[in-house]
Design a protein around this motif. Structure first.
Motif, PDB file in Angstrom:
ATOM      1  N   PHE A   1       0.702   4.146  -3.722  1.00 34.20           N
ATOM      2  CA  PHE A   1       1.920   3.606  -4.321  1.00 34.20           C
ATOM      3  C   PHE A   1       1.589   2.932  -5.663  1.00 34.20           C
ATOM      4  CE2 PHE A   1       5.451   0.694  -4.870  1.00 34.20           C
ATOM      5  CZ  PHE A   1       6.536   1.324  -4.283  1.00 34.20           C
ATOM      6  N   ARG A   2       0.547   2.139  -5.659  1.00 33.61           N
ATOM      7  CA  ARG A   2       0.137   1.467  -6.887  1.00 33.61           C
ATOM      8  C   ARG A   2      -0.412   2.465  -7.921  1.00 33.61           C
ATOM      9  NH1 ARG A   2      -1.521  -3.056  -3.504  1.00 33.61           N
ATOM     10  NH2 ARG A   2      -0.301  -4.880  -4.144  1.00 33.61           N
ATOM     11  N   ALA A   3      -1.161   3.440  -7.454  1.00 31.54           N
ATOM     12  CA  ALA A   3      -1.762   4.414  -8.372  1.00 31.54           C
ATOM     13  C   ALA A   3      -0.703   5.196  -9.139  1.00 31.54           C
ATOM     14  CB  ALA A   3      -2.672   5.373  -7.606  1.00 31.54           C
ATOM     15  N   GLN A   4       0.477   5.368  -8.539  1.00 30.74           N
ATOM     16  CA  GLN A   4       1.564   6.072  -9.212  1.00 30.74           C
ATOM     17  C   GLN A   4       2.321   5.176 -10.194  1.00 30.74           C
ATOM     18  OE1 GLN A   4       1.845   9.443  -8.628  1.00 30.74           O
ATOM     19  NE2 GLN A   4      -0.026   8.909  -7.501  1.00 30.74           N
ATOM     20  N   GLY A   5       2.017   3.882 -10.169  1.00 25.87           N
ATOM     21  CA  GLY A   5       2.786   2.947 -10.991  1.00 25.87           C
ATOM     22  C   GLY A   5       4.120   2.578 -10.381  1.00 25.87           C
ATOM     23  N   TRP A   6       4.292   2.949  -9.121  1.00 29.50           N
ATOM     24  CA  TRP A   6       5.568   2.660  -8.464  1.00 29.50           C
ATOM     25  C   TRP A   6       5.748   1.167  -8.213  1.00 29.50           C
ATOM     26  CZ3 TRP A   6       5.002   7.195  -4.449  1.00 29.50           C
ATOM     27  CH2 TRP A   6       5.416   8.399  -5.065  1.00 29.50           C
ATOM     28  N   ASP A   7       4.644   0.433  -8.088  1.00 30.24           N
ATOM     29  CA  ASP A   7       4.779  -1.014  -7.916  1.00 30.24           C
ATOM     30  C   ASP A   7       5.425  -1.644  -9.153  1.00 30.24           C
ATOM     31  OD1 ASP A   7       2.476  -0.300  -9.373  1.00 30.24           O
ATOM     32  OD2 ASP A   7       1.482  -2.195  -8.871  1.00 30.24           O
TER      33      ASP A   7
ATOM     34  N   ARG B   1       7.976   9.368  -2.283  1.00 27.93           N
ATOM     35  CA  ARG B   1       7.389  10.371  -1.389  1.00 27.93           C
ATOM     36  C   ARG B   1       5.901  10.066  -1.199  1.00 27.93           C
ATOM     37  NH1 ARG B   1       4.817  13.598   1.258  1.00 27.93           N
ATOM     38  NH2 ARG B   1       5.200  15.833   1.396  1.00 27.93           N
ATOM     39  N   LEU B   2       5.596   9.273  -0.176  1.00 27.46           N
ATOM     40  CA  LEU B   2       4.223   8.892   0.121  1.00 27.46           C
ATOM     41  C   LEU B   2       3.455  10.073   0.707  1.00 27.46           C
ATOM     42  CD1 LEU B   2       4.966   5.435   1.797  1.00 27.46           C
ATOM     43  CD2 LEU B   2       4.233   5.842  -0.572  1.00 27.46           C
ATOM     44  N   PRO B   3       2.135  10.140   0.488  1.00 31.47           N
ATOM     45  CA  PRO B   3       1.366  11.280   1.018  1.00 31.47           C
ATOM     46  C   PRO B   3       1.435  11.423   2.530  1.00 31.47           C
ATOM     47  CG  PRO B   3       0.077  10.063  -0.599  1.00 31.47           C
ATOM     48  CD  PRO B   3       1.309   9.245  -0.332  1.00 31.47           C
ATOM     49  N   HIS B   4       1.494  10.278   3.249  1.00 30.84           N
ATOM     50  CA  HIS B   4       1.511  10.317   4.714  1.00 30.84           C
ATOM     51  C   HIS B   4       2.853   9.817   5.241  1.00 30.84           C
ATOM     52  CE1 HIS B   4      -2.752   9.883   3.461  1.00 30.84           C
ATOM     53  NE2 HIS B   4      -2.927  10.841   4.363  1.00 30.84           N
TER      54      HIS B   4
ATOM     55  N   HIS C   1     -10.868   3.876   6.183  1.00 28.01           N
ATOM     56  CA  HIS C   1     -12.140   3.214   5.879  1.00 28.01           C
ATOM     57  C   HIS C   1     -11.966   1.819   5.299  1.00 28.01           C
ATOM     58  CE1 HIS C   1     -10.942   4.973   2.003  1.00 28.01           C
ATOM     59  NE2 HIS C   1     -11.666   4.019   1.443  1.00 28.01           N
ATOM     60  N   GLN C   2     -10.756   1.458   4.832  1.00 30.70           N
ATOM     61  CA  GLN C   2     -10.535   0.133   4.278  1.00 30.70           C
ATOM     62  C   GLN C   2     -10.131  -0.853   5.365  1.00 30.70           C
ATOM     63  OE1 GLN C   2      -8.085   1.617   0.534  1.00 30.70           O
ATOM     64  NE2 GLN C   2      -8.536  -0.566   0.335  1.00 30.70           N
ATOM     65  N   ASP C   3     -10.626  -2.086   5.253  1.00 31.12           N
ATOM     66  CA  ASP C   3     -10.270  -3.081   6.265  1.00 31.12           C
ATOM     67  C   ASP C   3      -9.171  -4.030   5.796  1.00 31.12           C
ATOM     68  OD1 ASP C   3     -11.617  -4.680   4.461  1.00 31.12           O
ATOM     69  OD2 ASP C   3     -13.288  -5.143   5.798  1.00 31.12           O
ATOM     70  N   SER C   4      -8.737  -3.909   4.534  1.00 33.65           N
ATOM     71  CA  SER C   4      -7.640  -4.749   4.062  1.00 33.65           C
ATOM     72  C   SER C   4      -7.102  -4.215   2.747  1.00 33.65           C
ATOM     73  CB  SER C   4      -8.098  -6.208   3.871  1.00 33.65           C
ATOM     74  OG  SER C   4      -9.043  -6.294   2.823  1.00 33.65           O
ATOM     75  N   ALA C   5      -5.905  -4.632   2.417  1.00 33.86           N
ATOM     76  CA  ALA C   5      -5.304  -4.278   1.132  1.00 33.86           C
ATOM     77  C   ALA C   5      -4.251  -5.323   0.782  1.00 33.86           C
ATOM     78  CB  ALA C   5      -4.664  -2.891   1.181  1.00 33.86           C
ATOM     79  N   ARG C   6      -4.171  -5.621  -0.492  1.00 36.85           N
ATOM     80  CA  ARG C   6      -3.147  -6.551  -0.974  1.00 36.85           C
ATOM     81  C   ARG C   6      -1.789  -5.871  -0.918  1.00 36.85           C
ATOM     82  NH1 ARG C   6      -1.403  -7.044  -6.273  1.00 36.85           N
ATOM     83  NH2 ARG C   6      -3.155  -5.709  -6.894  1.00 36.85           N
ATOM     84  N   GLY C   7      -0.807  -6.565  -0.338  1.00 38.36           N
ATOM     85  CA  GLY C   7       0.534  -6.020  -0.249  1.00 38.36           C
ATOM     86  C   GLY C   7       1.299  -6.174  -1.551  1.00 38.36           C
ATOM     87  N   LEU C   8       2.562  -5.783  -1.536  1.00 40.68           N
ATOM     88  CA  LEU C   8       3.403  -5.851  -2.732  1.00 40.68           C
ATOM     89  C   LEU C   8       3.958  -7.248  -2.966  1.00 40.68           C
ATOM     90  CD1 LEU C   8       5.222  -2.438  -2.166  1.00 40.68           C
ATOM     91  CD2 LEU C   8       3.496  -2.937  -3.917  1.00 40.68           C
TER      92      LEU C   8
END
Length: 515
Positions: free
Chosen positions: A314-320, A262-265, A356-363
């Protein structure tokens, strides 16, 4: 032309469902009906026949009217991207971001746009049923309001106010609304409906009299809890919040467990509604703070309105960690739209379109890279799932272009010869941008077969149609439909040619459906 507006004493009091039921009811009687919502806020949206997007509930109401959805039916749509801002959709197209701090500004122009759309719907129909948003009693928002009384006055539409008795204090909600509204707003309300009643409605007769005495508004009926609504797509993530509880128990009885974090958005989560009705499926939406269950047969990473932000969440929840462990055990993973993009190596947003972020590492489960662009893909699609050859239909509604080696093994091939999505070599990890896959019975059957389950092969669209008819029939019994029609001034218009529109002799009698 005839029109009526259903407003509520708050969010989730059942306005959307009542409008859908009334749309089907009057359509079944032979009237040309159109739904309208001047402004909506939701991340569940639908692609329209004229190439835009509107709120999911309004698209369902168009279905109830047996007419294709158009952008005029919901001219202003806000899709929350963060606590501070929402993507602004006007007449189906993305215009940018509206900051929460600017909520009251520039609404005059948006009101004029809404009025123009409303007038066009009036020209093509005999009855427009308008849905409000939130509550007109939120007087702090009244000055710049275009969703409730602001629109009702501008368009000169009579209002019916709805209260939800299931959440309690319904008398206080309606009487309180009367107390805080100004004289002009009070006078525009022509009646009220009590919604979501459980039990014998006669037990609330004294409540109806109390409300009528204190407000002067006429009671139009008591609507029972509509169990058939469970078959209809929900629009608001509030329903997911309400259904979230303690950590889910292990799946039992040989059912396969399909897990959706259940993602926030989270967006367009009605993608998975057909799975709810599968007898061999246990569909679980996992709320924040809980691990993804160990016994999951399939983990679906859903769509999102804020891809990078939800990837970080997703990562903050440890779901990764849970997801990687699931993959190591041989489990299957499916990504839909933003969820597909999250499964890749990286998500780039150089223009900071979503945040505000311009990039993020995927799974890193699929060898793709996604780059966000300002152009939004909005289209209905048909084709087939490549792995099984099963026909699919659905729609694309996304920002971003995904490329990379994994796309040489596409997930779907469209009828026009183009492809979308990617698969791992063993087909256990896959994703695409297409929403609505599980609404296709053949694809759903193939998906469940891979998990060791057998589908009921139900035509989900037929189920929705039956539910709309059942809800309309219930409203026939529980509401004073003759009075509703009179408030809308429907009697002043002729029905569609060749279809009888006479109200049954006992239509004014208020009873309650047997559910």
């Amino acid at each position: 032309m005839a029109a009526i507006m259903i407003q509520g004493c708050g969010s989730d009091v059942g306005k959307s469902l009542l409008v859908a039921g009334l749309c089907r009811l009057f359509t079944n009687r032979g009237w040309r009906v159109r739904p309208f919502k001047p402004q909506n806020m939701s991340n569940n949206a639908a692609v329209t026949s004229d190439g835009g997007e509107i709120g999911r509930s309004t698209a369902l109401q168009a279905l109830a009217c047996r007419t294709p959805p158009t952008v005029d039916m919901n001219p202003v749509l806000l899709k929350p991207q963060s606590d501070l801002g929402s993507q602004l959709i006007v007449r189906g197209q993305r215009l940018g971001v509206m900051q929460a701090s600017a909520h009251g500004r520039d609404k005059g122009e948006l009101l004029q746009i809404a009025l123009e759309s409303f007038r066009r719907l009036q020209q093509e129909s005999q009855l427009v049923i308008v849905e409000g948003a939130g509550s007109p009693a939120e007087t702090n928002l009244r000055t710049h309001d275009i969703a409730n009384m602001g629109f009702a006055h501008a368009a000169d539409v009579p209002v019916v106010l709805t209260g939800d008795i299931d959440r309690g204090h319904v008398i206080a909600s309606l009487v309180g609304a009367h107390a805080v509204l100004d004289d002009a707003d009070r006078a525009r309300i022509r009646g009220f409906i009590i919604n979501k009643f459980r039990g014998d409605a006669r037990l609330f007769d004294d409540g109806l009299r109390t409300i009528e005495t204190r407000t002067g508004w006429r009671p139009l009926g008591v609507v029972p809890w509509l169990h058939d609504a469970a078959a209809l797509p929900a629009e608001d993530a509030m329903q997911l919040d309400q259904s979230a509880g303690s950590e889910p128990a292990p799946s039992a009885g040989g059912r396969v467990r399909i897990v959706v974090p259940r993602l926030p958005h989270i967006a367009n989560f009605d993608d998975f509604d057909p799975l709810r009705s599968e007898p061999q499926v246990d569909l679980v939406f996992v709320p924040p703070g809980q691990p993804l269950p160990l016994d999951a047969s399939l983990i679906i990473v859903p769509g999102s309105k804020a891809t990078i932000a939800d990837l970080e969440f997703f990562r903050a929840q440890g779901w990764d960690i849970d997801l990687f462990a699931h993959v190591r055990r041989g489990g299957r993973v499916l990504g839909i739209c933003a969820g597909y993009q999250m499964l890749g190596n990286v998500v780039l947003d150089p223009q900071r379109i979503e945040g505000h972020q311009d990039s993020a590492r995927g799974l890193g489960l699929l060898d793709i890279t996604t780059t966000m662009t300002g152009e939004k893909q909005l289209r209905a699609v048909t084709g087939m799932e490549v792995a099984s050859g099963s026909p699919i239909s659905g729609y694309e509604m996304h920002l971003g272009v995904s490329t990379g080696p994994a796309t040489s093994r596409p997930f779907v091939r469209f009828d026009n010869g183009t492809t979308d999505g990617a698969r791992s070599p063993d087909n256990r990890i896959a994703g695409c941008h297409v929403h609505g896959l599980c609404h296709s019975a053949a694809y759903r059957s193939a998906l469940l077969a891979r998990l060791g389950a057998t589908s009921n092969d139900e035509d989900y669209d037929d189920r929705v149609e039956r539910s709309l008819d059942a809800i309309a029939a219930c409203l026939e019994q529980s509401l004073d439909i003759a009075r509703v029609a009179a408030i809308a001034e429907l009697a002043d218009h002729a029905p569609q040619r060749g279809i009888e529109s006479t109200f049954p002799p006992d239509q004014g009698k208020v009873t309650v459906c047997d559910h």
